[in-house]
Design a protein around this motif. Structure first.
Motif, PDB file in Angstrom:
ATOM      1  N   UNK A  93      -0.152   5.655 -16.944  1.00 11.79           N
ATOM      2  CA  UNK A  93      -0.908   5.958 -15.731  1.00 11.79           C
ATOM      3  C   UNK A  93      -1.256   4.690 -14.960  1.00 11.79           C
ATOM      4  N   UNK A  94      -1.716   3.684 -15.679  1.00  9.88           N
ATOM      5  CA  UNK A  94      -2.044   2.416 -15.030  1.00  9.88           C
ATOM      6  C   UNK A  94      -0.824   1.755 -14.415  1.00  9.88           C
ATOM      7  N   UNK A  95       0.302   1.799 -15.138  1.00 17.40           N
ATOM      8  CA  UNK A  95       1.548   1.223 -14.610  1.00 17.40           C
ATOM      9  C   UNK A  95       1.974   1.936 -13.330  1.00 17.40           C
ATOM     10  N   UNK A  96       1.889   3.249 -13.329  1.00 12.96           N
ATOM     11  CA  UNK A  96       2.278   4.017 -12.144  1.00 12.96           C
ATOM     12  C   UNK A  96       1.385   3.652 -10.963  1.00 12.96           C
ATOM     13  N   UNK A  97       0.093   3.561 -11.183  1.00 12.58           N
ATOM     14  CA  UNK A  97      -0.825   3.227 -10.084  1.00 12.58           C
ATOM     15  C   UNK A  97      -0.533   1.823  -9.536  1.00 12.58           C
ATOM     16  N   UNK A  98      -0.258   0.873 -10.418  1.00 10.72           N
ATOM     17  CA  UNK A  98       0.080  -0.475  -9.964  1.00 10.72           C
ATOM     18  C   UNK A  98       1.401  -0.486  -9.191  1.00 10.72           C
ATOM     19  N   UNK A  99       2.399   0.253  -9.673  1.00 15.60           N
ATOM     20  CA  UNK A  99       3.686   0.322  -8.978  1.00 15.60           C
ATOM     21  C   UNK A  99       3.555   1.024  -7.624  1.00 15.60           C
ATOM     22  N   UNK A 100       2.722   2.066  -7.564  1.00 15.18           N
ATOM     23  CA  UNK A 100       2.499   2.735  -6.281  1.00 15.18           C
ATOM     24  C   UNK A 100       1.905   1.758  -5.268  1.00 15.18           C
ATOM     25  N   UNK A 101       0.981   0.930  -5.710  1.00 16.49           N
ATOM     26  CA  UNK A 101       0.339  -0.026  -4.797  1.00 16.49           C
ATOM     27  C   UNK A 101       1.297  -1.128  -4.378  1.00 16.49           C
ATOM     28  N   UNK A 102       2.147  -1.567  -5.292  1.00 18.57           N
ATOM     29  CA  UNK A 102       2.980  -2.733  -5.020  1.00 18.57           C
ATOM     30  C   UNK A 102       4.356  -2.402  -4.453  1.00 18.57           C
ATOM     31  N   UNK A 103       4.875  -1.229  -4.744  1.00 16.43           N
ATOM     32  CA  UNK A 103       6.295  -0.970  -4.447  1.00 16.43           C
ATOM     33  C   UNK A 103       6.564   0.187  -3.494  1.00 16.43           C
ATOM     34  N   UNK A 104       5.538   0.845  -2.999  1.00 19.08           N
ATOM     35  CA  UNK A 104       5.795   1.988  -2.122  1.00 19.08           C
ATOM     36  C   UNK A 104       5.038   1.851  -0.809  1.00 19.08           C
ATOM     37  N   UNK A 105       5.580   2.519   0.199  1.00 23.82           N
ATOM     38  CA  UNK A 105       4.892   2.601   1.483  1.00 23.82           C
ATOM     39  C   UNK A 105       4.198   3.946   1.657  1.00 23.82           C
ATOM     40  N   UNK A 106       4.678   4.950   0.942  1.00 22.00           N
ATOM     41  CA  UNK A 106       4.150   6.302   1.122  1.00 22.00           C
ATOM     42  C   UNK A 106       3.061   6.660   0.117  1.00 22.00           C
ATOM     43  N   UNK A 107       2.823   5.821  -0.879  1.00 21.05           N
ATOM     44  CA  UNK A 107       1.783   6.079  -1.885  1.00 21.05           C
ATOM     45  C   UNK A 107       0.921   4.833  -2.017  1.00 21.05           C
ATOM     46  N   UNK A 108      -0.280   5.025  -2.514  1.00 22.72           N
ATOM     47  CA  UNK A 108      -1.147   3.874  -2.746  1.00 22.72           C
ATOM     48  C   UNK A 108      -1.703   3.963  -4.160  1.00 22.72           C
ATOM     49  N   UNK A 109      -1.841   2.832  -4.813  1.00 18.76           N
ATOM     50  CA  UNK A 109      -2.472   2.806  -6.116  1.00 18.76           C
ATOM     51  C   UNK A 109      -3.958   3.060  -5.943  1.00 18.76           C
ATOM     52  N   UNK A 110      -4.506   3.908  -6.772  1.00 23.87           N
ATOM     53  CA  UNK A 110      -5.897   4.305  -6.620  1.00 23.87           C
ATOM     54  C   UNK A 110      -6.563   4.288  -7.996  1.00 23.87           C
ATOM     55  N   UNK A 111      -7.625   3.497  -8.131  1.00 26.58           N
ATOM     56  CA  UNK A 111      -8.309   3.430  -9.417  1.00 26.58           C
ATOM     57  C   UNK A 111      -8.970   4.754  -9.761  1.00 26.58           C
TER      58      UNK A 111
END
Length: 130
Positions: free
Chosen positions: A81-99
């Protein structure tokens, strides 16, 4: 690797589905108007993943090795879950990592634990004794 694919197919399919859902752009629906629907979905996804992992583990093992079950059925889903959130923040434009998503995911894992231990484990244990 083939051992895990043969032994935990439902868990692997659930993990693949979660990774896919975590990176695609969801369509706009009437459910978007439901307060906290995103967090509810996160709780359900990770609670479901935890239940599937525990089900497959308990079904295949007569005796529980708690270190393995805690690692694979609690720690790894939270880590994923943490990896996905970090990847969403760093590697996507359509998603954001959210704590808060990470917290909801962890809550889903945590809420599944008593269900797994007090309900799922005795049911599977009863069926394995027959």
């Amino acid at each position: 690797m083939m051992y895990y694919i043969r032994t935990y197919p439902l868990s692997i399919i659930t993990i693949i589905v979660i990774w896919y859902l975590s990176f695609f752009t969801p369509p706009q629906t009437e459910l978007n108007n439901v307060p906290f629907i995103d967090k509810i979905v996160h709780i359900c996804m990770y609670g479901g993943l935890t239940m599937v992992i525990w089900f497959e583990y308990l079904r295949l093992h007569k005796f529980i090795i708690w270190k393995k079950l805690i690692t694979g059925g609690i720690i790894l889903p939270i880590f994923m879950s943490g990896c996905i959130e970090l990847l969403q923040a760093a590697c996507t434009d359509n998603r954001s990592g959210d704590w808060l998503d990470f917290l909801a995911n962890s809550l889903g894992v945590g809420l599944a634990l008593p269900v797994n231990y007090y309900i799922l484990r005795p049911i599977i244990k009863r069926f394995l004794q027959k």
